[in-house]
Scaffold this active site. Sequence first.
Site, PDB file in Angstrom:
ATOM      1  N   CYS A 112       0.885  -1.690  -0.055  1.00 16.78           N
ATOM      2  CA  CYS A 112       0.143  -0.243  -0.044  1.00 16.78           C
ATOM      3  C   CYS A 112       0.653   1.373   0.320  1.00 16.78           C
ATOM      4  O   CYS A 112       0.439   2.538   0.111  1.00 16.78           O
ATOM      5  CB  CYS A 112      -0.587  -0.056   1.172  1.00 16.78           C
ATOM      6  SG  CYS A 112      -2.136  -1.936   0.912  1.00 16.78           S
ATOM      7  N   HIS A 254      -3.513   7.021   2.641  1.00 14.41           N
ATOM      8  CA  HIS A 254      -3.983   6.072   2.151  1.00 14.41           C
ATOM      9  C   HIS A 254      -5.177   5.426   2.691  1.00 14.41           C
ATOM     10  O   HIS A 254      -5.457   5.414   4.229  1.00 14.41           O
ATOM     11  CB  HIS A 254      -2.795   4.824   2.838  1.00 14.41           C
ATOM     12  CG  HIS A 254      -3.417   3.181   1.963  1.00 14.41           C
ATOM     13  ND1 HIS A 254      -3.566   2.753   1.209  1.00 14.41           N
ATOM     14  CD2 HIS A 254      -3.219   1.925   3.552  1.00 14.41           C
ATOM     15  CE1 HIS A 254      -3.923   1.944   1.275  1.00 14.41           C
ATOM     16  NE2 HIS A 254      -3.911   1.545   2.031  1.00 14.41           N
ATOM     17  N   ASN A 284     -10.637   0.115  -0.099  1.00 16.85           N
ATOM     18  CA  ASN A 284      -9.332   0.039   0.132  1.00 16.85           C
ATOM     19  C   ASN A 284      -8.759  -0.466  -1.290  1.00 16.85           C
ATOM     20  O   ASN A 284      -8.055  -1.724  -1.141  1.00 16.85           O
ATOM     21  CB  ASN A 284      -8.782  -0.715   1.073  1.00 16.85           C
ATOM     22  CG  ASN A 284      -7.241  -1.149   1.527  1.00 16.85           C
ATOM     23  OD1 ASN A 284      -6.212  -0.710   0.709  1.00 16.85           O
ATOM     24  ND2 ASN A 284      -6.248  -1.254   2.709  1.00 16.85           N
TER      25      ASN A 284
HETATM   26  O1  UT7 Z   1      -3.941  -1.290   3.591  1.00 16.56           O
HETATM   27  C1  UT7 Z   1      -2.766  -2.034   4.335  1.00 16.56           C
HETATM   28  C2  UT7 Z   1      -3.152  -1.398   5.604  1.00 16.56           C
HETATM   29  N1  UT7 Z   1      -4.847  -2.047   5.781  1.00 16.56           N
HETATM   30  C3  UT7 Z   1      -5.292  -1.396   6.990  1.00 16.56           C
HETATM   31  O2  UT7 Z   1      -4.389  -0.513   7.677  1.00 16.56           O
HETATM   32  C4  UT7 Z   1      -6.185  -2.791   7.354  1.00 16.56           C
HETATM   33  C5  UT7 Z   1      -5.949  -1.935   9.317  1.00 16.56           C
HETATM   34  N2  UT7 Z   1      -6.963  -3.339   9.887  1.00 16.56           N
HETATM   35  C6  UT7 Z   1      -8.483  -3.147   9.757  1.00 16.56           C
HETATM   36  O3  UT7 Z   1      -8.789  -2.262   8.887  1.00 16.56           O
HETATM   37  C7  UT7 Z   1      -9.588  -3.211  10.839  1.00 16.56           C
HETATM   38  O4  UT7 Z   1      -8.989  -4.424  12.229  1.00 16.56           O
HETATM   39  C8  UT7 Z   1      -9.910  -4.626  10.667  1.00 16.56           C
HETATM   40  C9  UT7 Z   1     -11.381  -4.110   9.070  1.00 16.56           C
HETATM   41  C10 UT7 Z   1      -9.262  -6.375   9.446  1.00 16.56           C
HETATM   42  C11 UT7 Z   1     -10.959  -5.263  11.570  1.00 16.56           C
HETATM   43  O5  UT7 Z   1     -11.408  -4.620  11.920  1.00 16.56           O
HETATM   44  P1  UT7 Z   1     -11.724  -4.761  13.139  1.00 16.56           P
HETATM   45  O6  UT7 Z   1     -12.457  -3.798  14.109  1.00 16.56           O
HETATM   46  O7  UT7 Z   1      -9.994  -4.132  14.219  1.00 16.56           O
HETATM   47  O8  UT7 Z   1     -12.083  -6.209  14.273  1.00 16.56           O
HETATM   48  P2  UT7 Z   1     -11.314  -7.296  15.135  1.00 16.56           P
HETATM   49  O9  UT7 Z   1     -10.484  -8.141  13.806  1.00 16.56           O
HETATM   50  O10 UT7 Z   1     -10.629  -6.474  16.320  1.00 16.56           O
HETATM   51  O11 UT7 Z   1     -12.926  -7.638  15.436  1.00 16.56           O
HETATM   52  C12 UT7 Z   1     -14.003  -7.361  16.058  1.00 16.56           C
HETATM   53  C13 UT7 Z   1     -15.330  -8.475  15.413  1.00 16.56           C
HETATM   54  C14 UT7 Z   1     -14.347 -10.059  15.828  1.00 16.56           C
HETATM   55  O12 UT7 Z   1     -15.551 -11.181  16.677  1.00 16.56           O
HETATM   56  P3  UT7 Z   1     -15.291 -11.567  17.755  1.00 16.56           P
HETATM   57  O13 UT7 Z   1     -14.060 -11.796  17.592  1.00 16.56           O
HETATM   58  O14 UT7 Z   1     -15.261 -10.243  18.942  1.00 16.56           O
HETATM   59  O15 UT7 Z   1     -16.745 -11.650  17.845  1.00 16.56           O
HETATM   60  C15 UT7 Z   1     -14.821 -10.564  14.466  1.00 16.56           C
HETATM   61  O16 UT7 Z   1     -14.475 -11.878  13.846  1.00 16.56           O
HETATM   62  O17 UT7 Z   1     -15.270  -9.091  13.989  1.00 16.56           O
HETATM   63  C16 UT7 Z   1     -15.098 -10.050  14.049  1.00 16.56           C
HETATM   64  N3  UT7 Z   1     -15.674  -9.628  12.419  1.00 16.56           N
HETATM   65  C17 UT7 Z   1     -16.014  -9.410  11.068  1.00 16.56           C
HETATM   66  N4  UT7 Z   1     -18.009  -9.135  11.678  1.00 16.56           N
HETATM   67  C18 UT7 Z   1     -18.423  -9.208  10.894  1.00 16.56           C
HETATM   68  C19 UT7 Z   1     -14.306  -8.984  11.540  1.00 16.56           C
HETATM   69  N5  UT7 Z   1     -14.355  -8.988  10.449  1.00 16.56           N
HETATM   70  C20 UT7 Z   1     -15.896  -8.667  10.359  1.00 16.56           C
HETATM   71  C21 UT7 Z   1     -16.630  -9.298   9.053  1.00 16.56           C
HETATM   72  N6  UT7 Z   1     -18.100  -9.294   9.312  1.00 16.56           N
HETATM   73  N7  UT7 Z   1     -16.330  -9.260   7.445  1.00 16.56           N
END
Ligand code: UT7
Length: 350
Positions: A112, A254, A284
């Site tokens: 990225c 980004h 993204n």
């Molecule tokens: O481009 C290069 C750099 N990339 C980035 O900078 C991206 C960085 N990361 C992110 O954007 C975020 O971390 C994500 C969008 C990937 C994830 O969001 P988050 O708010 O950090 O979610 P999380 O990983 O803490 O997950 C929270 C909950 C979890 O469930 P439990 O364990 O709390 O029951 C996940 O399993 O949300 C769940 N989850 C989802 N639920 C519905 C994760 N993805 C999804 C989804 N739909 N798509």
Amino acid sequence: MNRAAVLTGIGSRLPSRAVSNDELAASLDTSDEWIRSRTGVGRRYFAAPGTATSDLAVGAGARALASAGDPAVDAVLVATTTPDRPCPATAPLVAARLGLSGTPAYDVSAVCTGFVYGLATAAGLICAGIAGRVLVIGAETFSSILDPRDRTTSVIFGDGAGAVVLRAGDPAEPGALGPFDLGSEGEGGDLITVLAGGSRQRLSGVEPGPGDHYFTMAGKKVFRLAVERMSHSARTVLDRAGWKTGDVDRLVGHQANARITRHLAEELGIPPERCVSNIAEVGNTAAASIPLALDQAHAAGGIGPGDRVLLTAFGGGLTWGSTVLTWPVIARPGDGPHETDPHERAGVRR
Ligand code: UT7
């Protein structure tokens, strides 16, 4: 330094097929509400099978050259995570299709951050007197490496391309790229990765683990590091440029996640209305994200001549980079960025 790389043309290209959050939610355990609230993505574009990164790159590159008003350049750089093939680089194919056969052309691989690294490389070529004009393209067909079963990555990323033309000019003129800040931290290489397909985990002779050829990301860690590294890098480049955060009219970070951009702006003390964001419309798009956001903002009047613009990116590697410029007067001939690639429409395999 009395020579600078000056922005003189811009263009972008998106594939024709928009994919809504509801469409993804039909096959993944997710929802439009979760995706919008946790990432800011409303839809993304996926290229049709048979459409490669070079197809999108050619579309964006042609528009940038038309906008620059001169089809000739001395070098073509393509920043991409998703080259057409592991070998050769995508840039020479793109250059040939743009009528630039004979021109030096190579890829920049920094995920990225690739476009900002590409700008720095192009500025280096220009300032060293090796090139007078350089086409820098960020292009991705990220859908080709997404695991359709992985809801944490499938909902964020999309395909697209954006491009700029840089020319030699004066450091004091509008469009001159300012100082750069670039960095990497290979210790975090596993946080954003495609495990298989390189020399470490070969595709021939060894059976890859299930899903090893797909893109993976440790979202939570990456989220925190993205905010930390981009805000530090942005501050560093502002210091080098002699700008205060209050001088920034447009922050173009980004487009990783709308919440990352929000935290970044808060860290820097830049009000939300000064942040350029197109993540709701395109997701993204990795190396394409910054030039695509710039082109769309320029087309919509969200960035105009005289605006002081801060660019900052973070991505796999880990890598990061920032630069600044004052927006120049740039032509934008032709229609919008949504025109589809004719090869894609015809379903041509290449
Ligand atoms: O481009 C290069 C750099 N990339 C980035 O900078 C991206 C960085 N990361 C992110 O954007 C975020 O971390 C994500 C969008 C990937 C994830 O969001 P988050 O708010 O950090 O979610 P999380 O990983 O803490 O997950 C929270 C909950 C979890 O469930 P439990 O364990 O709390 O029951 C996940 O399993 O949300 C769940 N989850 C989802 N639920 C519905 C994760 N993805 C999804 C989804 N739909 N798509």
